[in-house]
Design a protein around this motif. Sequence first.
Motif, PDB file in Angstrom:
ATOM      1  N   HIS A 165      -2.423  26.275  28.816  1.00 60.13           N
ATOM      2  CA  HIS A 165      -1.108  26.294  28.172  1.00 60.13           C
ATOM      3  C   HIS A 165      -0.105  25.595  29.074  1.00 60.13           C
ATOM      4  O   HIS A 165      -0.084  25.813  30.274  1.00 60.13           O
ATOM      5  CB  HIS A 165      -0.641  27.731  27.926  1.00 60.13           C
ATOM      6  N   GLY A 166       0.742  24.751  28.464  1.00 58.45           N
ATOM      7  CA  GLY A 166       1.816  24.107  29.191  1.00 58.45           C
ATOM      8  C   GLY A 166       1.331  23.027  30.137  1.00 58.45           C
ATOM      9  O   GLY A 166       0.199  22.570  30.067  1.00 58.45           O
ATOM     10  N   THR A 167       2.223  22.655  31.037  1.00 53.57           N
ATOM     11  CA  THR A 167       1.927  21.552  31.940  1.00 53.57           C
ATOM     12  C   THR A 167       2.037  21.938  33.412  1.00 53.57           C
ATOM     13  O   THR A 167       1.525  21.215  34.261  1.00 53.57           O
ATOM     14  CB  THR A 167       2.897  20.376  31.674  1.00 53.57           C
ATOM     15  N   ARG A 168       2.646  23.050  33.719  1.00 50.53           N
ATOM     16  CA  ARG A 168       2.878  23.420  35.115  1.00 50.53           C
ATOM     17  C   ARG A 168       1.567  23.714  35.845  1.00 50.53           C
ATOM     18  O   ARG A 168       0.836  24.641  35.491  1.00 50.53           O
ATOM     19  CB  ARG A 168       3.796  24.622  35.186  1.00 50.53           C
ATOM     20  N   GLY A 169       1.272  22.931  36.863  1.00 52.36           N
ATOM     21  CA  GLY A 169       0.108  23.147  37.705  1.00 52.36           C
ATOM     22  C   GLY A 169      -1.233  22.866  37.061  1.00 52.36           C
ATOM     23  O   GLY A 169      -2.273  23.073  37.678  1.00 52.36           O
ATOM     24  N   VAL A 170      -1.231  22.390  35.830  1.00 49.52           N
ATOM     25  CA  VAL A 170      -2.496  22.225  35.111  1.00 49.52           C
ATOM     26  C   VAL A 170      -3.363  21.103  35.693  1.00 49.52           C
ATOM     27  O   VAL A 170      -4.590  21.216  35.711  1.00 49.52           O
ATOM     28  CB  VAL A 170      -2.255  22.055  33.593  1.00 49.52           C
ATOM     29  N   VAL A 171      -2.756  20.046  36.184  1.00 45.77           N
ATOM     30  CA  VAL A 171      -3.550  18.939  36.744  1.00 45.77           C
ATOM     31  C   VAL A 171      -4.316  19.415  37.972  1.00 45.77           C
ATOM     32  O   VAL A 171      -5.524  19.197  38.087  1.00 45.77           O
ATOM     33  CB  VAL A 171      -2.660  17.716  37.078  1.00 45.77           C
ATOM     34  N   SER A 172      -3.641  20.118  38.870  1.00 41.15           N
ATOM     35  CA  SER A 172      -4.333  20.592  40.076  1.00 41.15           C
ATOM     36  C   SER A 172      -5.375  21.651  39.733  1.00 41.15           C
ATOM     37  O   SER A 172      -6.450  21.688  40.340  1.00 41.15           O
ATOM     38  CB  SER A 172      -3.340  21.103  41.123  1.00 41.15           C
ATOM     39  N   ARG A 173      -5.114  22.502  38.747  1.00 40.60           N
ATOM     40  CA  ARG A 173      -6.116  23.498  38.342  1.00 40.60           C
ATOM     41  C   ARG A 173      -7.369  22.823  37.792  1.00 40.60           C
ATOM     42  O   ARG A 173      -8.491  23.248  38.090  1.00 40.60           O
ATOM     43  CB  ARG A 173      -5.530  24.457  37.303  1.00 40.60           C
ATOM     44  N   CYS A 174      -7.187  21.794  36.986  1.00 39.35           N
ATOM     45  CA  CYS A 174      -8.340  21.085  36.416  1.00 39.35           C
ATOM     46  C   CYS A 174      -9.100  20.327  37.497  1.00 39.35           C
ATOM     47  O   CYS A 174     -10.340  20.288  37.484  1.00 39.35           O
ATOM     48  CB  CYS A 174      -7.889  20.143  35.299  1.00 39.35           C
ATOM     49  N   ARG A 175      -8.389  19.726  38.446  1.00 37.38           N
ATOM     50  CA  ARG A 175      -9.058  19.045  39.564  1.00 37.38           C
ATOM     51  C   ARG A 175      -9.849  20.047  40.406  1.00 37.38           C
ATOM     52  O   ARG A 175     -10.998  19.780  40.774  1.00 37.38           O
ATOM     53  CB  ARG A 175      -8.046  18.316  40.443  1.00 37.38           C
ATOM     54  N   ASP A 176      -9.256  21.192  40.715  1.00 35.99           N
ATOM     55  CA  ASP A 176      -9.944  22.215  41.507  1.00 35.99           C
ATOM     56  C   ASP A 176     -11.183  22.718  40.775  1.00 35.99           C
ATOM     57  O   ASP A 176     -12.248  22.883  41.375  1.00 35.99           O
ATOM     58  CB  ASP A 176      -9.008  23.390  41.814  1.00 35.99           C
ATOM     59  N   PHE A 177     -11.043  22.982  39.486  1.00 30.96           N
ATOM     60  CA  PHE A 177     -12.177  23.431  38.681  1.00 30.96           C
ATOM     61  C   PHE A 177     -13.297  22.390  38.708  1.00 30.96           C
ATOM     62  O   PHE A 177     -14.476  22.723  38.859  1.00 30.96           O
ATOM     63  CB  PHE A 177     -11.719  23.698  37.244  1.00 30.96           C
ATOM     64  N   THR A 178     -12.925  21.120  38.581  1.00 27.68           N
ATOM     65  CA  THR A 178     -13.908  20.034  38.594  1.00 27.68           C
ATOM     66  C   THR A 178     -14.607  19.953  39.940  1.00 27.68           C
ATOM     67  O   THR A 178     -15.839  19.815  40.000  1.00 27.68           O
ATOM     68  CB  THR A 178     -13.235  18.688  38.258  1.00 27.68           C
ATOM     69  N   ALA A 179     -13.854  20.034  41.021  1.00 23.18           N
ATOM     70  CA  ALA A 179     -14.458  19.972  42.356  1.00 23.18           C
ATOM     71  C   ALA A 179     -15.449  21.117  42.551  1.00 23.18           C
ATOM     72  O   ALA A 179     -16.541  20.915  43.095  1.00 23.18           O
ATOM     73  CB  ALA A 179     -13.367  19.999  43.430  1.00 23.18           C
ATOM     74  N   GLU A 180     -15.091  22.323  42.084  1.00 21.20           N
ATOM     75  CA  GLU A 180     -16.010  23.459  42.190  1.00 21.20           C
ATOM     76  C   GLU A 180     -17.277  23.234  41.369  1.00 21.20           C
ATOM     77  O   GLU A 180     -18.383  23.527  41.818  1.00 21.20           O
ATOM     78  CB  GLU A 180     -15.311  24.745  41.743  1.00 21.20           C
ATOM     79  N   ALA A 181     -17.102  22.723  40.154  1.00 23.58           N
ATOM     80  CA  ALA A 181     -18.266  22.466  39.298  1.00 23.58           C
ATOM     81  C   ALA A 181     -19.168  21.398  39.912  1.00 23.58           C
ATOM     82  O   ALA A 181     -20.396  21.543  39.923  1.00 23.58           O
ATOM     83  CB  ALA A 181     -17.803  22.035  37.902  1.00 23.58           C
ATOM     84  N   LEU A 182     -18.578  20.335  40.443  1.00 20.67           N
ATOM     85  CA  LEU A 182     -19.382  19.276  41.061  1.00 20.67           C
ATOM     86  C   LEU A 182     -20.154  19.815  42.263  1.00 20.67           C
ATOM     87  O   LEU A 182     -21.311  19.435  42.481  1.00 20.67           O
ATOM     88  CB  LEU A 182     -18.497  18.093  41.456  1.00 20.67           C
ATOM     89  N   ALA A 183     -19.531  20.698  43.019  1.00 21.42           N
ATOM     90  CA  ALA A 183     -20.231  21.313  44.150  1.00 21.42           C
ATOM     91  C   ALA A 183     -21.396  22.172  43.649  1.00 21.42           C
ATOM     92  O   ALA A 183     -22.516  22.088  44.168  1.00 21.42           O
ATOM     93  CB  ALA A 183     -19.262  22.149  44.984  1.00 21.42           C
ATOM     94  N   ASP A 184     -21.140  22.971  42.622  1.00 15.96           N
ATOM     95  CA  ASP A 184     -22.200  23.815  42.054  1.00 15.96           C
ATOM     96  C   ASP A 184     -23.350  22.980  41.504  1.00 15.96           C
ATOM     97  O   ASP A 184     -24.503  23.401  41.565  1.00 15.96           O
ATOM     98  CB  ASP A 184     -21.644  24.699  40.933  1.00 15.96           C
ATOM     99  N   TRP A 185     -23.036  21.819  40.948  1.00 13.44           N
ATOM    100  CA  TRP A 185     -24.051  20.976  40.318  1.00 13.44           C
ATOM    101  C   TRP A 185     -24.699  19.989  41.284  1.00 13.44           C
ATOM    102  O   TRP A 185     -25.475  19.132  40.879  1.00 13.44           O
ATOM    103  CB  TRP A 185     -23.442  20.224  39.141  1.00 13.44           C
TER     104      TRP A 185
END
Length: 138
Positions: free
Chosen positions: A3-23
């Motif tokens: 929801h919204g735009t505040r902090g969403v870019v960094s949250r998605c980048r962090d989520f992606t980095a975690e997923a890439l590490a897991d994979w």
Amino acid sequence: MLHGTRGVVSRCRDFTAEALADWGWIPADSEEAEERVEDVLLLVSEVVTNACLHAGGPEEFVLRHGDGRLRVEVSDASPEHPRVRVSRSPALPGGHGLMVLDRLAGDWGSRDKGAGAVGKVVWLEVGRPTGRGTGRPE
């Protein structure tokens, strides 16, 4: 759901980095793998930022992997699909997101959400760096 735009870019980048590490994409054991991970994080920033700037923010962010590819999907409420703007100087700020997608993603595009839902999904695909294991299955 996002929801919204505040902090969403960094949250998605962090989520992606975690997923890439897991994979198994991180930690990178080669310069090529390290560059590919940075490319993926830049691509995530671009598509999520575009949803923030042009559609009030993303509604959903999805990562999938398999067959040596990563797929990123960002859905938003805008029915307007990405379109290339009139050519402009690379020295001018802004307006270069689609050029980044063209150069770094193996493939990308957009589609309507479907099933009567308003909005679209912008997607991109990136191949796994060569020389890496397959990671965990999807």
